[in-house]
Design a protein around this motif. Structure first.
Motif, PDB file in Angstrom:
ATOM      1  N   GLY A  76       0.809  -1.205   0.000  1.00 16.29           N
ATOM      2  CA  GLY A  76       0.000   0.000   0.000  1.00 16.29           C
ATOM      3  C   GLY A  76       0.845   1.260   0.000  1.00 16.29           C
ATOM      4  N   TYR A  77       1.833   1.316   0.883  1.00 15.74           N
ATOM      5  CA  TYR A  77       2.704   2.496   0.944  1.00 15.74           C
ATOM      6  C   TYR A  77       3.655   2.545  -0.251  1.00 15.74           C
ATOM      7  N   ALA A  78       4.098   1.389  -0.718  1.00 14.98           N
ATOM      8  CA  ALA A  78       4.920   1.387  -1.928  1.00 14.98           C
ATOM      9  C   ALA A  78       4.126   1.931  -3.106  1.00 14.98           C
ATOM     10  N   ASP A  79       2.867   1.548  -3.199  1.00 17.51           N
ATOM     11  CA  ASP A  79       2.005   2.020  -4.281  1.00 17.51           C
ATOM     12  C   ASP A  79       1.786   3.529  -4.189  1.00 17.51           C
ATOM     13  N   MET A  80       1.696   4.062  -2.982  1.00 18.46           N
ATOM     14  CA  MET A  80       1.588   5.512  -2.817  1.00 18.46           C
ATOM     15  C   MET A  80       2.812   6.214  -3.397  1.00 18.46           C
ATOM     16  N   ALA A  81       3.986   5.701  -3.082  1.00 18.74           N
ATOM     17  CA  ALA A  81       5.214   6.323  -3.585  1.00 18.74           C
ATOM     18  C   ALA A  81       5.279   6.248  -5.105  1.00 18.74           C
ATOM     19  N   VAL A  82       4.893   5.121  -5.672  1.00 17.27           N
ATOM     20  CA  VAL A  82       4.879   4.984  -7.130  1.00 17.27           C
ATOM     21  C   VAL A  82       3.894   5.980  -7.733  1.00 17.27           C
ATOM     22  N   ALA A  83       2.723   6.116  -7.124  1.00 27.53           N
ATOM     23  CA  ALA A  83       1.724   7.059  -7.619  1.00 27.53           C
ATOM     24  C   ALA A  83       2.253   8.482  -7.633  1.00 27.53           C
ATOM     25  N   LEU A  84       3.176   8.774  -6.730  1.00 26.58           N
ATOM     26  CA  LEU A  84       3.752  10.111  -6.632  1.00 26.58           C
ATOM     27  C   LEU A  84       4.999  10.285  -7.498  1.00 26.58           C
ATOM     28  N   GLY A  85       5.250   9.323  -8.388  1.00 23.32           N
ATOM     29  CA  GLY A  85       6.375   9.435  -9.309  1.00 23.32           C
ATOM     30  C   GLY A  85       7.715   9.084  -8.721  1.00 23.32           C
ATOM     31  N   GLN A  86       7.720   8.288  -7.635  1.00 22.47           N
ATOM     32  CA  GLN A  86       8.963   7.993  -6.925  1.00 22.47           C
ATOM     33  C   GLN A  86       9.457   6.561  -7.111  1.00 22.47           C
ATOM     34  N   ASP A 109       3.994   3.640 -19.611  1.00 21.01           N
ATOM     35  CA  ASP A 109       5.228   4.253 -19.120  1.00 21.01           C
ATOM     36  C   ASP A 109       5.376   4.223 -17.605  1.00 21.01           C
ATOM     37  N   VAL A 110       4.609   3.374 -16.923  1.00 21.29           N
ATOM     38  CA  VAL A 110       4.746   3.234 -15.473  1.00 21.29           C
ATOM     39  C   VAL A 110       5.377   1.882 -15.187  1.00 21.29           C
ATOM     40  N   THR A 111       6.557   1.897 -14.551  1.00 22.58           N
ATOM     41  CA  THR A 111       7.283   0.657 -14.267  1.00 22.58           C
ATOM     42  C   THR A 111       7.857   0.706 -12.855  1.00 22.58           C
ATOM     43  N   ILE A 112       8.176  -0.467 -12.350  1.00 14.53           N
ATOM     44  CA  ILE A 112       8.854  -0.610 -11.065  1.00 14.53           C
ATOM     45  C   ILE A 112       9.951  -1.647 -11.259  1.00 14.53           C
ATOM     46  N   ASP A 113      11.075  -1.464 -10.591  1.00 10.69           N
ATOM     47  CA  ASP A 113      12.208  -2.373 -10.758  1.00 10.69           C
ATOM     48  C   ASP A 113      11.984  -3.636  -9.934  1.00 10.69           C
ATOM     49  N   ARG A 114      11.560  -4.706 -10.576  1.00 10.87           N
ATOM     50  CA  ARG A 114      11.313  -5.952  -9.871  1.00 10.87           C
ATOM     51  C   ARG A 114      12.593  -6.548  -9.299  1.00 10.87           C
ATOM     52  N   ASP A 115      13.733  -6.251  -9.913  1.00 10.19           N
ATOM     53  CA  ASP A 115      14.997  -6.791  -9.400  1.00 10.19           C
ATOM     54  C   ASP A 115      15.259  -6.285  -7.983  1.00 10.19           C
ATOM     55  N   VAL A 116      14.955  -5.013  -7.720  1.00  8.73           N
ATOM     56  CA  VAL A 116      15.137  -4.459  -6.382  1.00  8.73           C
ATOM     57  C   VAL A 116      14.219  -5.163  -5.388  1.00  8.73           C
ATOM     58  N   ILE A 117      12.974  -5.353  -5.784  1.00 10.25           N
ATOM     59  CA  ILE A 117      12.014  -6.013  -4.893  1.00 10.25           C
ATOM     60  C   ILE A 117      12.451  -7.436  -4.597  1.00 10.25           C
ATOM     61  N   GLU A 118      12.921  -8.145  -5.610  1.00 13.25           N
ATOM     62  CA  GLU A 118      13.331  -9.534  -5.412  1.00 13.25           C
ATOM     63  C   GLU A 118      14.634  -9.634  -4.611  1.00 13.25           C
ATOM     64  N   GLN A 119      15.477  -8.601  -4.703  1.00 14.92           N
ATOM     65  CA  GLN A 119      16.722  -8.615  -3.945  1.00 14.92           C
ATOM     66  C   GLN A 119      16.484  -8.321  -2.470  1.00 14.92           C
ATOM     67  N   TYR A 120      15.512  -7.438  -2.189  1.00 18.23           N
ATOM     68  CA  TYR A 120      15.211  -7.072  -0.803  1.00 18.23           C
ATOM     69  C   TYR A 120      13.702  -7.202  -0.566  1.00 18.23           C
ATOM     70  N   PRO A 121      13.204  -8.454  -0.451  1.00 14.65           N
ATOM     71  CA  PRO A 121      11.754  -8.667  -0.355  1.00 14.65           C
ATOM     72  C   PRO A 121      11.212  -8.679   1.075  1.00 14.65           C
ATOM     73  N   ILE A 380      -0.646  11.290 -14.443  1.00 15.41           N
ATOM     74  CA  ILE A 380      -0.355  11.855 -13.117  1.00 15.41           C
ATOM     75  C   ILE A 380       0.959  11.284 -12.590  1.00 15.41           C
ATOM     76  N   ILE A 381       1.132   9.987 -12.713  1.00 17.71           N
ATOM     77  CA  ILE A 381       2.333   9.340 -12.195  1.00 17.71           C
ATOM     78  C   ILE A 381       3.590   9.855 -12.874  1.00 17.71           C
ATOM     79  N   THR A 382       3.519  10.007 -14.183  1.00 12.56           N
ATOM     80  CA  THR A 382       4.698  10.430 -14.943  1.00 12.56           C
ATOM     81  C   THR A 382       4.844  11.950 -14.995  1.00 12.56           C
ATOM     82  N   GLY A 383       3.893  12.681 -14.425  1.00 13.16           N
ATOM     83  CA  GLY A 383       3.994  14.134 -14.365  1.00 13.16           C
ATOM     84  C   GLY A 383       3.438  14.852 -15.575  1.00 13.16           C
ATOM     85  N   GLU A 384       2.745  14.134 -16.461  1.00 15.92           N
ATOM     86  CA  GLU A 384       2.204  14.747 -17.672  1.00 15.92           C
ATOM     87  C   GLU A 384       0.756  15.179 -17.446  1.00 15.92           C
ATOM     88  N   PHE A 385       0.565  16.086 -16.513  1.00 13.76           N
ATOM     89  CA  PHE A 385      -0.794  16.568 -16.215  1.00 13.76           C
ATOM     90  C   PHE A 385      -0.730  18.049 -15.882  1.00 13.76           C
TER      91      PHE A 385
END
Length: 387
Positions: A76-86, A109-121, A380-385
């Motif tokens: 939930g909090y990770a999704d908030m940060a992603v929504a804010l372009g982080q 154009d919205v992505t998250i680095d799965r390698d980071v998540i899998e490295q520190y899950p 909104i996520i990518t700042g194109e608004f």
């Protein structure tokens, strides 16, 4: 963990960034007057760059610059940060098994680095916090104390030597240890927006969310025509017992069901909500006494709607007692949604829930009909608004 301002000594990162001048620079001054104003946005500037964010249980937390690197306990909090372009700042997740990122595949154009998540899950130990060197931890520290045997001293150590904690366990409201303020999804989202100084994105999301929920609610049938729903957790494909949830619990994990105005099949019973201390389960005979119109089963979010029906529903339909349930006979057993949902998740889960419960109005849950604009969310996520 009261309402006092968290300032104290510069962190190790402060020394790396600013050297010895950080100690007397006054960057953390001027924050104590923020304490005690729970309702409104509590961000205030002191100097050119520093600001504070107040959220229970940590109280007022000072920042001398906007965090770039962050870790979150739950999706939930990770999704908030992603929504804010982080998204690029993610360092790790405390419970990656419940962070569902596949929804981002539907957002251009919205992505998250799965390698980071899998490295520190499972970022839950002090050693991991030191290793990741995040600038902020989107965790409720009392969750670390009550679930993972941290001491208050451990929390203070990491907040002082690495980075502060900002977060509040909000997905349910049935834990006895959580005796401080709760937040709604968008109240918590607003706090995270203050942390990252992304209030414009938050306001855009809030407006889109309000318009979306209103458009759904305008199409709902009268209350008397809405189903009795039983929400449960059971992670196996051949369920025999079911952990109960109360829809009346105001936690964020049930937001979509509240917004859709459905009726809790457990109303009028003495069955308690699943919590840290209550791990009671119901069997098929117990369920027959309730006999809900719809059964929502959590623990299957890695499956598609079709795969769920081919496994869990198929098993229940062949069960000698389960097959007597009205919901099973009518094929109205569905996936129950995430425990930890952020603002992006919530849009998808509300769309799914509307189809599950009111397919005549919103389309079948296995169909492709979209109830909100994916491109508008991505913009909104990518700042194109427009700001």
């Amino acid at each position: 963990m009261g309402d006092e301002t968290i300032r104290g000594k510069p962190t190790r990162r402060d020394f790396v960034t600013y050297g010895s001048t950080a100690v007397g620079s006054g960057l953390l001054a001027g924050c104590s007057e923020l304490v005690g104003q729970e309702g409104a946005a509590e961000t205030e500037t002191a100097g050119d760059e520093s600001y504070s964010v107040s959220m229970e249980p940590m109280g007022s937390v000072a920042f001398d610059q906007v965090p770039e690197r962050w870790a979150a306990y739950d999706g939930g909090y990770a999704d908030m940060a992603v929504a804010l372009g982080q998204a690029d700042g993610l360092t790790g997740v405390g419970g990656a098994d419940r962070y569902y990122t596949y929804v981002y595949d539907e957002l251009p154009d919205v992505t998250i680095d799965r390698d980071v998540i899998e490295q520190y899950p499972e970022v839950r130990t002090k050693e991991e916090f030191y290793e990741l060197e995040s600038d902020v931890h989107l965790y409720d520290p009392q969750m670390l104390v009550n679930w993972f045997d941290w001491s208050e001293g451990d929390v203070d150590e990491i907040a002082t030597n690495v980075a502060p904690f900002v977060g509040n366990l909000i997905f349910r409201r049935s834990d006895n240890w959580h005796d401080y303020r709760y937040y709604t999804l968008y109240e918590a989202f607003e706090k995270v927006a203050e942390v990252f100084q992304q209030q414009d994105r938050y306001e855009a999301f809030s407006e889109l969310h309000t318009e979306f929920i209103t458009s759904i609610q305008e199409r709902l049938p009268p209350s008397d025509d809405r189903p009795e729903v039983f929400l449960t957790f059971e992670g196996t494909d051949e369920p025999e017992t079911f952990s109960p949830y109360r829809l009346g619990d105001a936690g964020t994990s049930k937001k979509q069901w509240r917004d859709l105005g459905v009726h809790d099949a457990l109303s009028g019973t003495d069955i308690d909500n699943l919590s840290t201390t209550n791990r009671g389960e119901l069997d098929y005979e117990n369920l027959l006494e309730i006999d809900p119109d719809v059964i929502l089963v959590r623990g299957h979010e890695r499956q598609s709607a079709t795969a769920f029906r081919d496994t869990v529903l198929d098993y229940m339909q062949s069960h000698p007692v389960g097959s007597e349930l009205t919901a099973v006979q009518n094929g109205r057993v569905y996936r129950g949604g995430y425990l930890n949902q952020g603002p992006i998740h919530n849009l998808f889960l509300t769309e799914r829930a509307a189809k599950q419960l009111f397919p005549e109005e919103f389309g079948d849950v296995t169909g492709d009909e979209q109830l909100f604009d994916r491109q508008a969310v991505a913009d909104i996520i990518t700042g194109e608004f427009e700001r």
